[in-house]
Structure formats: C-alpha cells, structure tokens
Design an enzyme around this catalytic site. Structure first.
Site, PDB file in Angstrom:
ATOM      1  N   GLU A 119      51.597  30.127  35.268  1.00 39.00           N
ATOM      2  CA  GLU A 119      51.885  29.932  36.686  1.00 39.00           C
ATOM      3  C   GLU A 119      52.074  28.286  37.105  1.00 39.00           C
ATOM      4  O   GLU A 119      53.064  28.136  37.984  1.00 39.00           O
ATOM      5  CB  GLU A 119      50.522  30.383  37.456  1.00 39.00           C
ATOM      6  N   ALA A 126      52.718  39.554  37.468  1.00 40.28           N
ATOM      7  CA  ALA A 126      53.126  39.885  38.725  1.00 40.28           C
ATOM      8  C   ALA A 126      54.480  39.780  38.854  1.00 40.28           C
ATOM      9  O   ALA A 126      55.250  39.268  37.732  1.00 40.28           O
ATOM     10  CB  ALA A 126      52.763  39.038  39.728  1.00 40.28           C
ATOM     11  N   GLY A 144      49.492  37.529  36.073  1.00 45.31           N
ATOM     12  CA  GLY A 144      48.966  38.608  36.641  1.00 45.31           C
ATOM     13  C   GLY A 144      48.593  39.819  35.573  1.00 45.31           C
ATOM     14  O   GLY A 144      47.400  40.283  35.752  1.00 45.31           O
TER      15      GLY A 144
END
Ligand code: NAD
Length: 699
Positions: free
Chosen positions: A127, A63, A104
C-alpha cells in the site's frame, strides 16, 4: 458463482473466484459471498474447521484499486466487515495461499488463524507504494505474527516476501509439499481440536522497535512516500497498546485520511495510467503481438550498448552491428563489464550473467541483419546516415522484419520512405541509459501498420519498458515538452535566479533532478546543437543566450568537469561556480533586466505550467492521444515525481482556471509573449472540464 463452499471430511472449504487477480471486490460480491458461506458452514454441526482458498493462479491481488476513488467507508468497509466476520467465527480458519497474497488479500488471510502457502507463494502489503498503509488490519495483525520490527520494515517498504521468508518469520505456518488444497485440509484437520488462534490474540513482540523507527526516518525518502511511511510508523505504533480494537480503529482512521490525500490520488492515477498506455486508442485490441526473439541493433554507440543490454536482460538475443570494428570492441567490453558488475553486486546469478553475455553477439557485416524479427537502428543522428542505413536494411532484411529507428529528433515518416516497406517502420525512442530507463516512446509513423505497432508494444512489455505511443514531430512527447521546461529555467536565470535556486526549487518540489543539473548530466553539447537549429526554426519562441554562453566556454557539464556547476569528477556533487554566476548576472545587465528576487513558487509554476501548456498542444495536434500518455512519459523518463502524477494530472489538481490565470500573469513579464495559452486549455476552461475528461474511458 464467485464464492462457493463444500465440506471435505469435516473440514469446510470456501473457494472464491474473481479472475484473473481475485481482488476482494465488493462489486463482484466477494467479501459478502465469503461471509455468507461462512455462515452456512458454521451452522453445520459436523464442521470442525474451515479452509479459505482462491481459484486460479493467485490467492488475491487485494482490494480493487479502481474502486479507491469512492468514499473511504465504501473502500475500506467491505473487507473490514469480512475480517470482523472472520474474527467472530467459532471455528479455526486456515488460508490456503498460492501465487500472490497482496494488500487486502493478505489482510483477509491475516484474519485467519493460520496460513498454509505454496512453495512459490509471495506476500506483500504494498500500500505504501500507492501513498497508503494497509487499511484492513494489516498493520495490527502482521506485527503479532512476525514481531513489530519486521512488520514495520515490510509495510514501510511495501516489500515482497517469499514463502520461505514468510515461513521463517511466522507469517506462513506451513509450506505445502504437494497439492496446496490437500495440504491446507490436512493442516486444518490437525489444528481443528485446538480451537481458535486469532492473530489479534497473540502477544506482540516490540523488541528493537524504536531503533527500527529511527533507522527508517533516517533513510532518504521522497516527500510523497515519506507521508505514507510516517503513517505506517504511526499505525504499527498504535497497535502496541492493550486494546487491539483501539489500534485497529486508529489504523482505519489513518488509512481513510490518506485515501483522499493528494499523493495517494496521484499514485493511484499513475498506477492506472501506466497500465492504460498499453491500450492504444485506435489500435485493434484483438491484434496479437508477433513474437520477437532475435533483435539486431545497428550502431554500437551509447544507445546501441544500452539497448542491446536491455534486450539480453529480458532473455532475448541481440546482435550488434557497426561498421567500425573499434566501436564494436568498445561495446563488447562495456556491456560485459556492466553485466559482470551486476553479477558482483548480487543482482544477477553467475548463470544469468553467462547467459546474458552469450546472448550478445557483434558483427561489422551488414548482411547479418538477416534472420531477425526486429532491427533497431541507433547510428549517428544525421538524416544522410539514416538514409544509407535504411536503404541497406530495406535491401537486406527479411520480409516482415520490423525496422525501428531510435532517432530523437528526425522525421520517422521520411526515414520510413527510404524503404519500400514503410508499414514495417516505426520509431523506438529509448532513453539513456537504455538498460535502466523504463520509458520507451513508440513513434507511430503515418504509414506504420497496426500489426507493427501491436508487435512493438508487445516488445516493450517483453523488455520490461513502459511503451507510450507518440505521433511524429520533432522531439515527440517528452523532449518537445522538455525544451519548454528548459526555456523557462533559462529565462528565470536571466531574470534573477541562479542555477542552484532553480534546481533546488524543482527538487524540493519533487523532481528527481533539477533542469540545469539534468543538462549537466546529459551533456550540454547535444542541447546546444538542437538549440542552434531551433533558433532558426522557431522564431516564435523566446531564446535565451545563457546556455550558449556556458557552452562557448567548452563547459558541457559533468563530462568536462564544468557546466552550470563545477564537478570535482564525473558523478561528483555539483559545486557552485562563481564564474557561471557572474556570466548570468552580466547577461541580465546586457539585456537591460533588473535582477529580482524570484520565489520558489514562481520557479515551480513557470517550469511546470510550460510543460502543461506544451502538453496541451501535443494533445491538440494528436501527437499524444491522451493526457495520461503524457504523464506516463514524464513519470518514467524525466524523473517527474509519481506522487504528483505527471504535468497534466498536476495541472488538473491545481485547477485549469488557476493555471490559465497564472499563465496570464506570466504573460506580463519578461518574454511574456511566449505564454499564450494553448487553445485546448481555454476550451476546457470554457466547458468547465479538466484534462481528466480526455482520459475518460481509457482506464
Ligand atoms: P553514438 O555516436 O554514441 O553512436 C553511434 C554509433 O553508430 C557509432 O558507434 C557509429 O560507429 C555507428 N554508426 C555510424 N554510422 C553507421 C552506419 N552507417 N552503420 C552502422 N553503424 C554506424 O550515438 P548515440 O548517442 O548512441 O545515438 C544514436 C542514436 O540514438 C541517435 O539517433 C540519437 O539521436 C539517438 N538517441 C540518443 C540518445 C542519447 O542520450 N545519447 C537518447 C535517445 C536517442
């Protein structure tokens, strides 16, 4: 077009492109584009399977982190919607992965039935390092491919997985021998008739899960990461019920809550700040760094050894020059021992260790400074010695060679003026041990040229340091602030705290090491010398005699076995020293101070707001260009916890009005006259802004 598709022999191929990192960014239209191409291909009757591929060197970095400060629905929504669309597809899906598939990006690949990877591909769900967990199904789908234990281990550590390990573990289904796209097409053709094999429909192996959780919880973890690790455990556990969608919903809920948590905000800021420091305000971004291959290091002491190691670890050549042949021999022995230790611990291959040793050379002949792109001086901290060295460098070094000084406290402009080429002179302030510490303060002199600055910033990157530009002043950014931090620690001792309480409070708050233990580690004699000078130079700042009393005993810290604490041996755990405590109590009495119970909160606030206040002065003086430069210095050179984001970011999170109010309270106490708020803090408060406003446009 960021996303396109074609049909090759009954197999649809969707290719997305968002260079250079291919983030799955909704702003760039990537998830929507992939979904649209999927619709189109699915509507074609002849298509039997679909390959999802990415243009460029990497599949996807995930992301777009710069979009994470939006609301949770906007952050998670587009990738989750895309993966739901992948789930609903009627055709088998094969992801073709080259370079890296991160966060992502990997979750999108996990939404496909199969993953075909290039031999050198890398996988990670990193993450946790941003205070988050995967938030688009990663904690639910990865365990179904690899087993819950492995998935949890990787997610909780944010580990990077090689293609080979991914293949063995079931994360990758095939490794491409030659062309990746062709291999993925062939794979898709083979599995097309089997129908879908969605990761969500696979059985989950939970063998050993409880033990893995217990082991993870037993590991020491800083409080910022602990939260994300617990969240990872909760999310992977939530996937063990019968209802896949319920697990998924729980993961989304946990991710959305973490996204707005303080540690995640700070870690995101840290991530951005560490990249933004390379974009130096006022430095022409079009200037290219000149290539640095051969570096000479003058001075074979503590710093010369560390700096030369950092250079050869990055694959460059380092020639160490010292007038003292014994120092050179000591340096050679210590450097080789360090390299061989790294080899023995498996951190280096035999070949790499041999190459590093070969890249180091030693000389006691000053004329050997010729033939280098960069010369870094690390001789005694004495202006007379620096003058001698720089005069010689000016006479002997090739034209165009960059001349850098590692001085901690001396005036880089004066050093530059010892030469007829001050535009080529710059400060490169390494931190000890220089082969390990990430921070490099790059000290820009009044006459340092743009090209010199651009080149040394490139050199910092080359040797894998975080280079932060500072202006010329005594102590630059880091040490000038550190003195104010220490000053509060000493005053707290006079007022009623004891060393273990001061250090304990700061360490529980998140500092890697409390201020007094840090001084014991660094050696208090250095600080003592600087303090003696400061007492005369800075009569406007309060002076505590506490550290002097300890130094007068010859107790300099770990290296003498005693400092603020007693050490059974260097590196041993600090033990409480009743004699030191008695000296502190006696000093309070001498000063006429009635010792009082001091809360951890007060210790933390006083030490930190002293940093913030001095940081604000550095900004006013232009020594630091932006708050993010200061924060990066503290997070990379002083053990400031990344999950708190640095002293300026932290002050913003507390709120500058509250910081100013607390400082006004402290001003009523012992030596309160030192607590005058920096005018910048007052001005920002009047304007209703925080330090963040001064970073705007920088990231
Ligand atoms: P050190 O005393 O360990 O080493 C200095 C070396 O310089 C000695 O080997 C000495 O023989 C050599 N030397 C002295 N005069 C010389 C000359 N004219 N020509 C060639 N060599 C000469 O000192 P150090 O701790 O490595 O510090 C070196 C510099 O780095 C200082 O400016 C210091 O302020 C700075 N620095 C030190 C630290 C630290 O933690 N020690 C951190 C950052 C910067």
């Amino acid at each position: 077009m960021p996303v396109s598709s074609q049909i090759v022999n009954d197999i649809g191929v969707i290719v997305f492109s968002n260079p250079p990192l291919n983030p799955i960014s909704a702003t760039a239209g990537i998830p929507q584009g992939i979904a649209a191409e999927l619709d189109a291909l699915e509507a074609q009757p002849g298509v039997r399977a679909i390959v999802l591929a990415a243009e460029g060197r990497m599949f996807s970095a995930g992301a777009d982190i710069s979009e994470f400060d939006r609301n949770a629905a906007e952050v998670g929504g587009p990738i989750r919607a895309l993966i739901a669309r992948l789930d609903a597809c009627r055709l088998p899906l094969v992801a073709a992965i080259q370079g890296s598939a991160l966060g992502g990006g990997l979750e999108v690949a996990l939404g496909c039935d199969y993953r075909v990877a290039a031999q050198d591909a890398r996988f990670a769900l990193p993450e946790v390092t941003l205070g988050l967990i995967p938030g688009a199904g990663g904690t639910q789908r990865l365990p179904r491919l690899t087993g819950a234990v492995r998935a949890l281990e990787w997610i909780a550590a944010g580990s990077t997985i090689t293609a080979k390990t991914a293949h063995e573990a079931g994360l990758a289904d095939a490794l491409a021998e030659g062309d990746l796209r062709a291999a993925a097409l062939a794979f898709a053709a083979r599995v097309a008739a089997d129908g879908r094999r969605r990761p969500r429909d696979l059985p989950l192996n939970t063998e050993g899960f409880d033990e893995a959780v217990a082991a993870l919880r037993a590991k020491p973890q800083n409080p910022g990461l602990r939260m994300a690790v617990e969240a990872a455990i909760a999310a992977v556990s939530a996937g063990q019920g019968a209802d896949f969608d319920a697990g998924l919903a729980e993961e989304y809920r946990i991710f959305d809550a973490l996204l707005v948590s303080e540690p995640a905000r700070a870690l995101r800021y840290a991530f951005g700040a560490e990249r933004a420091v390379a974009r130096v305000p006022g430095l022409d971004p079009a200037l290219r760094a000149a290539e640095i291959r051969r570096v000479a290091v003058i001075g074979a002491g503590t710093m010369g050894i560390g700096i030369s190691l950092a250079i050869v670890q990055a694959g460059l050549q380092a020639r160490v020059i010292d007038l003292n042949p014994e120092a050179l021999e000591r340096a050679r022995a210590r450097s080789e021992a360090t390299i061989l230790r790294n080899r023995d611990r498996g951190r280096l291959s035999e070949a790499a260790a041999t190459a590093q040793i070969a890249a180091l050379s030693y000389s006691s002949d000053f004329s050997d400074v010729k033939g280098h792109d960069l010369i870094i001086e690390a001789v005694f901290e004495d202006m007379g010695v620096k003058e001698k060295v720089f005069t010689e460098l000016d006479r002997l070094a090739d034209p165009g060679t960059i001349l850098a000084s590692n001085t901690s406290t001396l005036d880089v402009d004066r050093i530059a003026d010892f030469t007829a080429r001050p535009e080529d002179v710059v400060g490169l302030h390494f931190f000890s041990p220089a082969n390990l510490m990430k921070l490099l303060e790059v000290v820009r002199g009044a006459k340092t040229s743009q090209q010199t600055l651009a080149t040394v910033m490139g050199f910092a990157r080359q040797i894998r340091k975080v280079g932060v530009v500072a202006g010329v002043c005594d102590g630059f950014i880091g040490n000038r602030m550190f003195e104010e931090y220490l000053r509060q620690a000493y005053l707290l001792l006079e007022e009623g705290a004891l060393p273990a309480q001061v250090d304990g409070a700061m360490e529980r708050w998140g500092m890697a090491m409390g201020p007094l233990r840090t001084m014991d580690l660094a050696g208090q004699d250095i600080g003592w010398n600087i303090r003696k000078r400061r007492a005369a130079e800075q009569p406007d700042r309060p002076y505590s005699r506490v550290p002097d009393l300890i130094c007068e005993q010859g107790w300099f810290g770990q290296k003498t076995g005693r400092g603020y604490y007693i050490y059974a041996e260097p590196g041993a755990k600090p033990g409480v020293d009743p004699e030191v405590e008695a000296m502190i109590v006696a000093e309070s009495a001498r000063l006429g101070l009635v010792r009082r119970q001091i809360s951890d909160e007060e210790i933390v606030e006083r030490c930190l707001f002293a940093l913030t206040n001095e940081g604000a002065r550095l900004l006013e003086e232009g020594i630091a260009a932006r708050p993010l430069d200061i924060d990066t210095v503290w997070m990379n050179g002083y053990g400031f916890p990344r999950f708190r984001g640095g002293p300026m970011f932290y002050a913003d999170r507390v709120g500058l009005p509250k910081v100013a109010a607390r400082m006004a309270e402290f001003a009523k106490g012992n030596q309160g006259w030192a607590w005058a708020a920096a005018p910048l803090i007052t001005r920002l408060n009047t304007e209703g802004r925080g330090f963040a406003a001064l970073n705007e446009g920088a990231k």
